[in-house]
Motif scaffolding. Structure first.
Motif, PDB file in Angstrom:
ATOM      1  N   VAL A 113     -43.584 -16.948 -43.290  1.00 48.23           N
ATOM      2  CA  VAL A 113     -42.550 -17.433 -44.289  1.00 48.23           C
ATOM      3  C   VAL A 113     -42.118 -16.252 -45.401  1.00 48.23           C
ATOM      4  O   VAL A 113     -42.759 -15.279 -45.675  1.00 48.23           O
ATOM      5  CB  VAL A 113     -42.979 -18.436 -45.473  1.00 48.23           C
ATOM      6  CG1 VAL A 113     -41.750 -18.753 -46.430  1.00 48.23           C
ATOM      7  CG2 VAL A 113     -43.325 -19.511 -44.688  1.00 48.23           C
ATOM      8  N   GLY A 114     -41.024 -15.829 -45.112  1.00 50.53           N
ATOM      9  CA  GLY A 114     -40.374 -14.826 -45.898  1.00 50.53           C
ATOM     10  C   GLY A 114     -39.711 -14.811 -46.977  1.00 50.53           C
ATOM     11  O   GLY A 114     -39.897 -14.296 -48.015  1.00 50.53           O
ATOM     12  N   ALA A 115     -38.798 -15.959 -46.991  1.00 51.76           N
ATOM     13  CA  ALA A 115     -38.284 -16.176 -48.199  1.00 51.76           C
ATOM     14  C   ALA A 115     -38.096 -17.988 -48.468  1.00 51.76           C
ATOM     15  O   ALA A 115     -37.478 -18.268 -47.459  1.00 51.76           O
ATOM     16  CB  ALA A 115     -37.075 -15.327 -48.677  1.00 51.76           C
ATOM     17  N   THR A 116     -38.185 -18.318 -49.690  1.00 46.82           N
ATOM     18  CA  THR A 116     -37.584 -19.668 -49.732  1.00 46.82           C
ATOM     19  C   THR A 116     -36.846 -19.827 -51.192  1.00 46.82           C
ATOM     20  O   THR A 116     -37.125 -19.397 -52.363  1.00 46.82           O
ATOM     21  CB  THR A 116     -38.794 -20.638 -50.050  1.00 46.82           C
ATOM     22  OG1 THR A 116     -39.754 -20.593 -48.699  1.00 46.82           O
ATOM     23  CG2 THR A 116     -38.551 -22.125 -50.218  1.00 46.82           C
ATOM     24  N   LEU A 117     -35.439 -20.526 -50.912  1.00 48.30           N
ATOM     25  CA  LEU A 117     -34.696 -20.692 -52.111  1.00 48.30           C
ATOM     26  C   LEU A 117     -34.455 -22.047 -52.033  1.00 48.30           C
ATOM     27  O   LEU A 117     -33.486 -22.402 -51.352  1.00 48.30           O
ATOM     28  CB  LEU A 117     -33.448 -19.893 -52.143  1.00 48.30           C
ATOM     29  CG  LEU A 117     -33.827 -18.092 -51.819  1.00 48.30           C
ATOM     30  CD1 LEU A 117     -32.439 -17.539 -51.460  1.00 48.30           C
ATOM     31  CD2 LEU A 117     -34.285 -17.754 -53.309  1.00 48.30           C
ATOM     32  N   SER A 154     -35.787 -22.227 -46.436  1.00 49.23           N
ATOM     33  CA  SER A 154     -36.709 -21.103 -46.158  1.00 49.23           C
ATOM     34  C   SER A 154     -36.359 -20.388 -45.033  1.00 49.23           C
ATOM     35  O   SER A 154     -35.846 -21.125 -44.091  1.00 49.23           O
ATOM     36  CB  SER A 154     -37.982 -21.876 -45.957  1.00 49.23           C
ATOM     37  OG  SER A 154     -39.039 -21.107 -45.931  1.00 49.23           O
ATOM     38  N   ASP A 168     -39.809 -14.821 -41.332  1.00 50.66           N
ATOM     39  CA  ASP A 168     -39.613 -13.371 -40.730  1.00 50.66           C
ATOM     40  C   ASP A 168     -38.983 -13.165 -39.539  1.00 50.66           C
ATOM     41  O   ASP A 168     -38.249 -12.235 -39.275  1.00 50.66           O
ATOM     42  CB  ASP A 168     -40.969 -12.593 -40.947  1.00 50.66           C
ATOM     43  CG  ASP A 168     -41.373 -12.356 -42.335  1.00 50.66           C
ATOM     44  OD1 ASP A 168     -40.697 -12.424 -43.188  1.00 50.66           O
ATOM     45  OD2 ASP A 168     -42.441 -11.727 -42.541  1.00 50.66           O
ATOM     46  N   SER A 216     -34.642 -20.260 -39.581  1.00 51.09           N
ATOM     47  CA  SER A 216     -34.734 -20.952 -41.054  1.00 51.09           C
ATOM     48  C   SER A 216     -34.436 -22.512 -40.848  1.00 51.09           C
ATOM     49  O   SER A 216     -34.324 -23.130 -40.031  1.00 51.09           O
ATOM     50  CB  SER A 216     -33.396 -20.695 -41.596  1.00 51.09           C
ATOM     51  OG  SER A 216     -32.053 -20.870 -41.047  1.00 51.09           O
ATOM     52  N   ASN A 270     -34.363 -26.286 -43.526  1.00 52.38           N
ATOM     53  CA  ASN A 270     -34.026 -26.716 -44.949  1.00 52.38           C
ATOM     54  C   ASN A 270     -34.221 -28.355 -45.048  1.00 52.38           C
ATOM     55  O   ASN A 270     -34.829 -28.718 -44.143  1.00 52.38           O
ATOM     56  CB  ASN A 270     -32.481 -26.477 -45.103  1.00 52.38           C
ATOM     57  CG  ASN A 270     -31.528 -27.000 -43.964  1.00 52.38           C
ATOM     58  OD1 ASN A 270     -31.696 -28.137 -43.305  1.00 52.38           O
ATOM     59  ND2 ASN A 270     -30.662 -26.230 -43.581  1.00 52.38           N
ATOM     60  N   TYR A 329     -43.865 -23.642 -48.753  1.00 53.21           N
ATOM     61  CA  TYR A 329     -43.266 -22.544 -48.019  1.00 53.21           C
ATOM     62  C   TYR A 329     -43.253 -21.205 -48.882  1.00 53.21           C
ATOM     63  O   TYR A 329     -42.259 -20.674 -48.933  1.00 53.21           O
ATOM     64  CB  TYR A 329     -41.682 -22.976 -47.738  1.00 53.21           C
ATOM     65  CG  TYR A 329     -41.829 -23.723 -46.361  1.00 53.21           C
ATOM     66  CD1 TYR A 329     -42.043 -23.062 -45.079  1.00 53.21           C
ATOM     67  CD2 TYR A 329     -42.128 -25.085 -46.497  1.00 53.21           C
ATOM     68  CE1 TYR A 329     -42.171 -24.134 -44.210  1.00 53.21           C
ATOM     69  CE2 TYR A 329     -42.000 -26.224 -45.524  1.00 53.21           C
ATOM     70  CZ  TYR A 329     -42.167 -25.641 -44.296  1.00 53.21           C
ATOM     71  OH  TYR A 329     -42.066 -26.280 -43.157  1.00 53.21           O
ATOM     72  N   THR A 330     -44.136 -20.843 -49.668  1.00 48.63           N
ATOM     73  CA  THR A 330     -44.325 -19.739 -50.636  1.00 48.63           C
ATOM     74  C   THR A 330     -44.287 -18.600 -49.384  1.00 48.63           C
ATOM     75  O   THR A 330     -44.862 -18.410 -48.550  1.00 48.63           O
ATOM     76  CB  THR A 330     -45.802 -19.753 -51.264  1.00 48.63           C
ATOM     77  OG1 THR A 330     -45.876 -20.954 -52.230  1.00 48.63           O
ATOM     78  CG2 THR A 330     -45.760 -18.574 -52.245  1.00 48.63           C
ATOM     79  N   GLU A 331     -43.571 -17.489 -50.249  1.00 45.15           N
ATOM     80  CA  GLU A 331     -43.501 -16.249 -49.369  1.00 45.15           C
ATOM     81  C   GLU A 331     -44.989 -15.829 -49.036  1.00 45.15           C
ATOM     82  O   GLU A 331     -45.817 -15.869 -49.660  1.00 45.15           O
ATOM     83  CB  GLU A 331     -42.895 -15.378 -50.127  1.00 45.15           C
ATOM     84  CG  GLU A 331     -42.543 -13.897 -49.269  1.00 45.15           C
ATOM     85  CD  GLU A 331     -41.720 -12.959 -50.322  1.00 45.15           C
ATOM     86  OE1 GLU A 331     -41.844 -11.780 -49.814  1.00 45.15           O
ATOM     87  OE2 GLU A 331     -40.778 -13.294 -51.207  1.00 45.15           O
TER      88      GLU A 331
END
Length: 145
Positions: free
Chosen positions: A84-88, A92, A95, A99, A101, A110-112
């Motif tokens: 996981v690279g990023a979650t907003l 998510s 890397d 993606s 959603n 889905y914590t980085e």
């Protein structure tokens, strides 16, 4: 066959084909068939989450007490292990550039830096098979032991 023990309600969400990614703090290089084992623990608080509860009710499960435990529910193909690279919010990005959603993000952590194990080709057993789970990946011989 390799197997993974997953706490309820997440094991059932996978068996229902409502959850395609299992999130873990660790990665695996293993790819291939994997048995989905529902552990003995049920996260009752998670079962009251409106998203999870709503999906379970759609499938006729109205109480956490209906969730099977200590059984293999299904098999699947573990096709990839994404970092996981990023979650907003409810999106998510891995890397790898892939993606996801929506509910899928709501059904995992889905914590980085965590890993999302991508599952496909889920096949549910007509009746759950009793089995004792283990930590990490473990070997399941298909018997009720």
């Amino acid at each position: 066959m390799k197997a993974i023990t997953i706490k309820q309600p997440w094991a059932t969400l996978i068996a229902l084909r409502e959850k395609q990614f299992e999130t873990r703090s660790w990665q695996t290089k293993y790819r291939g068939p994997i048995a989905i084992h529902a552990g003995k623990q049920i996260d009752k608080e998670a079962c009251e989450d409106s998203w999870i509860k709503g999906v379970l009710v759609e499938h006729g499960i109205t109480s956490w007490q209906q969730l099977p435990t200590g059984v293999v529910l299904a098999t699947a193909e573990l096709v990839e292990c994404h970092k996981v690279g990023a979650t907003l919010g409810y999106a998510s990005i891995f890397d790898s550039g892939k993606s996801i959603n929506g509910l899928e993000v709501a059904f995992g952590d889905y914590t980085e830096g965590r890993y999302a194990w991508e599952l496909d080709n889920v096949k549910v057993f007509p009746e759950p098979i009793p089995a004792k789970g283990q930590l990490s990946l473990w070997e399941w011989d298909g018997d009720s032991s």
